[in-house]
Design an enzyme around this catalytic site. Structure first.
Site, PDB file in Angstrom:
ATOM      1  N   PRO A  59      66.314 -19.124 -36.667  1.00 19.48           N
ATOM      2  CA  PRO A  59      66.823 -20.425 -36.231  1.00 19.48           C
ATOM      3  C   PRO A  59      66.306 -21.614 -37.032  1.00 19.48           C
ATOM      4  CG  PRO A  59      65.298 -19.505 -34.622  1.00 19.48           C
ATOM      5  CD  PRO A  59      65.593 -18.421 -35.597  1.00 19.48           C
ATOM      6  N   ASN A  60      67.215 -22.533 -37.245  1.00 21.72           N
ATOM      7  CA  ASN A  60      66.962 -23.821 -37.913  1.00 21.72           C
ATOM      8  C   ASN A  60      66.745 -23.713 -39.418  1.00 21.72           C
ATOM      9  OD1 ASN A  60      67.021 -25.447 -35.442  1.00 21.72           O
ATOM     10  ND2 ASN A  60      65.156 -24.343 -34.927  1.00 21.72           N
ATOM     11  N   ARG A 114      65.776 -30.342 -43.244  1.00 20.17           N
ATOM     12  CA  ARG A 114      64.887 -30.264 -42.087  1.00 20.17           C
ATOM     13  C   ARG A 114      63.443 -30.549 -42.509  1.00 20.17           C
ATOM     14  NH1 ARG A 114      62.830 -24.523 -39.570  1.00 20.17           N
ATOM     15  NH2 ARG A 114      61.796 -25.416 -37.780  1.00 20.17           N
ATOM     16  N   TYR A 132      59.043 -28.279 -45.147  1.00 23.16           N
ATOM     17  CA  TYR A 132      59.865 -27.163 -45.639  1.00 23.16           C
ATOM     18  C   TYR A 132      60.490 -27.409 -47.017  1.00 23.16           C
ATOM     19  CZ  TYR A 132      59.314 -25.651 -40.806  1.00 23.16           C
ATOM     20  OH  TYR A 132      58.773 -25.269 -39.600  1.00 23.16           O
ATOM     21  N   ASN A 171      62.165 -14.177 -42.152  1.00 16.64           N
ATOM     22  CA  ASN A 171      61.563 -15.389 -41.604  1.00 16.64           C
ATOM     23  C   ASN A 171      62.248 -15.621 -40.269  1.00 16.64           C
ATOM     24  OD1 ASN A 171      60.599 -17.867 -40.876  1.00 16.64           O
ATOM     25  ND2 ASN A 171      60.936 -18.838 -42.873  1.00 16.64           N
ATOM     26  N   ALA A 222      61.084 -19.870 -35.288  1.00 19.72           N
ATOM     27  CA  ALA A 222      60.324 -20.003 -34.040  1.00 19.72           C
ATOM     28  C   ALA A 222      60.340 -18.724 -33.202  1.00 19.72           C
ATOM     29  CB  ALA A 222      60.863 -21.178 -33.226  1.00 19.72           C
ATOM     30  N   GLU A 279      57.101 -10.034 -43.037  1.00 15.99           N
ATOM     31  CA  GLU A 279      57.212 -11.317 -42.325  1.00 15.99           C
ATOM     32  C   GLU A 279      56.845 -12.443 -43.286  1.00 15.99           C
ATOM     33  OE1 GLU A 279      54.610 -11.591 -38.909  1.00 15.99           O
ATOM     34  OE2 GLU A 279      54.790 -13.772 -38.814  1.00 15.99           O
ATOM     35  N   HIS A 293      56.745 -16.853 -43.980  1.00 14.90           N
ATOM     36  CA  HIS A 293      56.869 -18.229 -43.491  1.00 14.90           C
ATOM     37  C   HIS A 293      56.713 -19.183 -44.669  1.00 14.90           C
ATOM     38  CE1 HIS A 293      56.785 -16.835 -39.418  1.00 14.90           C
ATOM     39  NE2 HIS A 293      55.764 -16.049 -39.758  1.00 14.90           N
ATOM     40  N   ARG A 326      48.957 -25.232 -38.682  1.00 15.43           N
ATOM     41  CA  ARG A 326      49.812 -26.096 -37.869  1.00 15.43           C
ATOM     42  C   ARG A 326      49.414 -25.989 -36.381  1.00 15.43           C
ATOM     43  NH1 ARG A 326      55.880 -25.237 -39.532  1.00 15.43           N
ATOM     44  NH2 ARG A 326      56.050 -27.143 -38.310  1.00 15.43           N
TER      45      ARG A 326
END
Ligand code: DQA
Length: 141
Positions: free
Chosen positions: A9-10, A17, A22, A73, A76, A97, A99, A106
């Protein structure tokens, strides 16, 4: 060799964004760079904002040996989705995985991943280069 990149998502908003976190590049233009970097690899890409679609894609790609690996990725959903973790555990294809941001520097809610334990490894914090490092990790196997 075929590799599948899955974004959650996103991540369709990359380039627009929160560019401070990012970056300014869209995934489409980064994919072009990646495909030029690895002309001998076939890199497929799937993005969805919907958990079930990500799970269906893992199922479809995860059993037939078509892909050498999946670079995921989960956005969330990384921090919330037992269902995606179960899908990764269920399939045969290895999943890395990744990111873009360093999730550990964060907010605390981003420090825990539901999926790390069922992935082959985790790459975080190298911007879009995290995807390339994920591919490198798959190729070295
Ligand atoms: C992300 C980190 C997640 O915490 C966040 O929800 C994302 C992107 C990253 O690539 O840095 O959507 O997975």
């Amino acid at each position: 060799m075929k590799i599948l990149i899955i974004n959650g998502p996103n991540l369709n908003l990359l380039g627009r964004r929160e560019p401070g976190i990012y970056g300014n590049s869209s995934m489409e233009s980064y994919l072009e760079t990646l495909r030029n970097t690895y002309p001998n690899y076939h890199i497929d890409y799937f993005q969805s904002n919907h958990e079930g679609d990500i799970i269906d894609t893992l199922h479809n790609a995860g059993f037939n040996g078509e892909y050498a690996g999946i670079v995921l990725n989960a956005g969330a959903y990384t921090h919330t989705s037992l269902a995606i973790a179960d899908a990764i555990a269920a399939i045969n294809t290895p999943v890395i995985e990744v990111h873009i941001s360093n999730v550990h520097s964060r907010e605390e809610v981003r420090h825990h991943s539901m999926i790390s334990s069922v992935c082959r490894g985790v790459i975080a914090g190298f911007g879009l280069d995290s995807y390339r490092l994920g591919i490198e990790a798959l190729c070295k196997r």
